[in-house]
Design a protein around this motif. Structure first.
Motif, PDB file in Angstrom:
ATOM      1  N   TYR A 124      52.584  91.156  46.137  1.00 15.38           N
ATOM      2  CA  TYR A 124      51.764  92.233  46.673  1.00 15.38           C
ATOM      3  C   TYR A 124      52.071  93.558  45.982  1.00 15.38           C
ATOM      4  O   TYR A 124      51.170  94.390  45.798  1.00 15.38           O
ATOM      5  CB  TYR A 124      51.986  92.371  48.180  1.00 15.38           C
ATOM      6  N   ALA A 125      53.324  93.768  45.599  1.00 17.68           N
ATOM      7  CA  ALA A 125      53.660  94.982  44.840  1.00 17.68           C
ATOM      8  C   ALA A 125      52.920  94.998  43.505  1.00 17.68           C
ATOM      9  O   ALA A 125      52.403  96.037  43.077  1.00 17.68           O
ATOM     10  CB  ALA A 125      55.172  95.060  44.617  1.00 17.68           C
ATOM     11  N   GLU A 128      49.260  95.880  44.147  1.00 16.47           N
ATOM     12  CA  GLU A 128      49.025  97.308  44.356  1.00 16.47           C
ATOM     13  C   GLU A 128      48.992  98.067  43.030  1.00 16.47           C
ATOM     14  O   GLU A 128      48.194  98.997  42.862  1.00 16.47           O
ATOM     15  CB  GLU A 128      50.090  97.890  45.275  1.00 16.47           C
ATOM     16  N   ASP A 129      49.863  97.710  42.102  1.00 16.81           N
ATOM     17  CA  ASP A 129      49.849  98.358  40.781  1.00 16.81           C
ATOM     18  C   ASP A 129      48.513  98.143  40.085  1.00 16.81           C
ATOM     19  O   ASP A 129      47.925  99.083  39.529  1.00 16.81           O
ATOM     20  CB  ASP A 129      50.992  97.812  39.921  1.00 16.81           C
ATOM     21  N   GLU A 130      48.029  96.925  40.093  1.00 16.01           N
ATOM     22  CA  GLU A 130      46.739  96.626  39.456  1.00 16.01           C
ATOM     23  C   GLU A 130      45.600  97.313  40.203  1.00 16.01           C
ATOM     24  O   GLU A 130      44.635  97.788  39.580  1.00 16.01           O
ATOM     25  CB  GLU A 130      46.522  95.111  39.434  1.00 16.01           C
ATOM     26  N   HIS A 162      40.386  92.510  45.847  1.00 13.12           N
ATOM     27  CA  HIS A 162      40.601  92.462  47.296  1.00 13.12           C
ATOM     28  C   HIS A 162      40.672  91.009  47.781  1.00 13.12           C
ATOM     29  O   HIS A 162      41.495  90.668  48.640  1.00 13.12           O
ATOM     30  CB  HIS A 162      39.483  93.209  48.023  1.00 13.12           C
ATOM     31  N   HIS A 163      39.812  90.158  47.249  1.00  9.42           N
ATOM     32  CA  HIS A 163      39.847  88.746  47.624  1.00  9.42           C
ATOM     33  C   HIS A 163      41.174  88.101  47.215  1.00  9.42           C
ATOM     34  O   HIS A 163      41.681  87.206  47.913  1.00  9.42           O
ATOM     35  CB  HIS A 163      38.673  88.014  46.971  1.00  9.42           C
ATOM     36  N   GLU A 164      41.748  88.562  46.108  1.00 15.46           N
ATOM     37  CA  GLU A 164      43.048  88.053  45.688  1.00 15.46           C
ATOM     38  C   GLU A 164      44.126  88.445  46.698  1.00 15.46           C
ATOM     39  O   GLU A 164      45.044  87.646  46.980  1.00 15.46           O
ATOM     40  CB  GLU A 164      43.397  88.609  44.311  1.00 15.46           C
ATOM     41  N   ALA A 165      44.025  89.646  47.268  1.00 13.90           N
ATOM     42  CA  ALA A 165      44.986  90.058  48.295  1.00 13.90           C
ATOM     43  C   ALA A 165      44.879  89.162  49.522  1.00 13.90           C
ATOM     44  O   ALA A 165      45.897  88.768  50.116  1.00 13.90           O
ATOM     45  CB  ALA A 165      44.752  91.521  48.686  1.00 13.90           C
ATOM     46  N   TRP A 185      56.054  94.977  54.110  1.00 15.60           N
ATOM     47  CA  TRP A 185      55.805  95.402  52.726  1.00 15.60           C
ATOM     48  C   TRP A 185      55.044  96.732  52.692  1.00 15.60           C
ATOM     49  O   TRP A 185      54.799  97.290  51.629  1.00 15.60           O
ATOM     50  CB  TRP A 185      54.993  94.332  51.998  1.00 15.60           C
ATOM     51  N   LYS A 186      54.691  97.263  53.865  1.00 15.59           N
ATOM     52  CA  LYS A 186      53.977  98.527  53.974  1.00 15.59           C
ATOM     53  C   LYS A 186      54.935  99.632  54.405  1.00 15.59           C
ATOM     54  O   LYS A 186      56.073  99.391  54.797  1.00 15.59           O
ATOM     55  CB  LYS A 186      52.851  98.402  55.002  1.00 15.59           C
TER      56      LYS A 186
END
Length: 346
Positions: A124-125, A128-130, A162-165, A185-186
């Motif tokens: 997930y980190a 977020e970068d991508e 977003h679908h990948e998340a 993770w938030k």
């Protein structure tokens, strides 16, 4: 004839003496004048050197103060980050979330759920970068008034991301649904506004319409209808979560006596032969908690559906602006968390 009178010789001698005295006084005056000029030049040179040294000292003192200020700020930021990390670790331990420590991989209860949670945090980190890169590209395209084809390409890329998340969260929920629900993770403020591991679709749609003016009447009606249906779906899922919590609480309370279950793979402590066997009660509670995974999937499905329907209602340019609004809102939540942690304390 060679005789000269004494009076004549005395007069000549007096003239010579006066002339010598005058010349001596003149020389002394010139010497004093030269000396005074030299002293003034020397004093002027010394004054310039003193001013330069004073300016250098002031500049060195200023740089020293700046370095000291930066060092103190760095120490304070490090202290705040360490304090935040300690609080999150403590909160995680209280919630039963795995915190890796040396030797944990040798414990018999080291399971795939822990590895899945750690893998999700890392993935997930990277997500977020991508995502930040894609949002920057989308913002630049809107500022440059790019064409609809170019915007459509970028918007589709952001939606696919977003679908990948959602896919990453689905895998993580299958391994450990509580890790997804906790939102560790938030940032703390983000966790405060989370709903079942993510944002509330109805809340996003509520302020989205005001940022996308002008919208046609048909678009406004569609967005309003989508908001109402999302809110109803959220309430339905939340009610099922509450019902599940109540059911688990009733199951745990049904034993009526102290319950000291022994972890798998460990021998019971000495003297606990008379301790009640809670394996049946705990197994029933665990079986009910399995439903949390499907509830997390359902919440993410509602988020995915809301984004897709929003994209169908809006134009390409409006969809691009909507994605920026959502991203900016979530970024402000992260910034608010940093400000909260760094707030002055008495």
């Amino acid at each position: 004839m060679a005789y000269a009178s004494p009076g004549t010789d005395d007069t000549s001698t007096d003239l010579d003496t006066d002339e010598k005295n005058h010349m001596l006084e003149l020389g002394q005056l010139v010497s004093l004048t030269a000396s005074d000029s030299g002293n003034k030049a020397k004093d002027k040179l010394l004054g310039q050197k003193a001013l330069r040294r004073l300016a250098q000292n002031r500049e060195a003192a200023r740089k020293s103060r700046l370095r000291k200020k930066a060092y103190v700020e760095q120490l304070e930021n490090s202290r705040l980050k360490l304090s935040q990390l300690e609080q999150e670790l403590q909160r995680a331990r209280q919630q039963g979330i795995f915190i890796p420590t040396p030797g944990d991989d040798q414990q018999p209860n080291s399971t795939s759920e822990k590895a899945g949670a750690l893998a999700f945090d890392k993935d997930y980190a990277g997500w977020e970068d991508e995502h930040r890169k894609q949002i920057s590209e989308l913002r630049a395209a809107l500022s440059a008034h790019a064409g609809d084809d170019e915007l459509r390409r970028i918007v589709d890329g952001v939606m696919a991301h977003h679908h990948e998340a959602f896919r990453l969260k689905c895998v993580a929920a299958r391994a450990d649904a509580f890790h997804v629900l906790s939102g560790m993770w938030k940032t703390p403020v983000e966790r405060c506004f989370m709903w079942l591991g993510g944002f509330r679709p109805s809340e996003i749609l509520k302020f989205l319409a005001s940022h996308l003016d002008p919208l046609t009447e048909r678009q406004l009606a569609s967005v309003h209808g989508l908001q109402q249906s999302s809110q109803q779906a959220e309430e339905g899922i939340s009610q099922r979560v509450q019902a599940l919590q109540q059911s688990v609480a009733e199951t745990l309370a049904s034993s009526g006596s102290p319950c000291l279950p022994v972890p798998a793979g460990r021998a019971p402590p000495p003297g606990d032969d008379a301790a009640p066997d809670c394996s049946g009660t705990m197994a029933a509670a665990v079986a009910k908690l399995v439903a949390l995974e499907s509830l997390v999937h359902e919440a993410d499905g509602l988020r995915r559906q809301t984004l897709e329907q929003m994209q169908r209602v809006l134009t390409t340019r409006q969809s691009a602006r909507a994605l920026l609004v959502i991203s900016d809102y979530l970024s402000r939540l992260r910034a608010l968390s940093s400000l909260w942690i760094a707030r002055p304390r008495e």
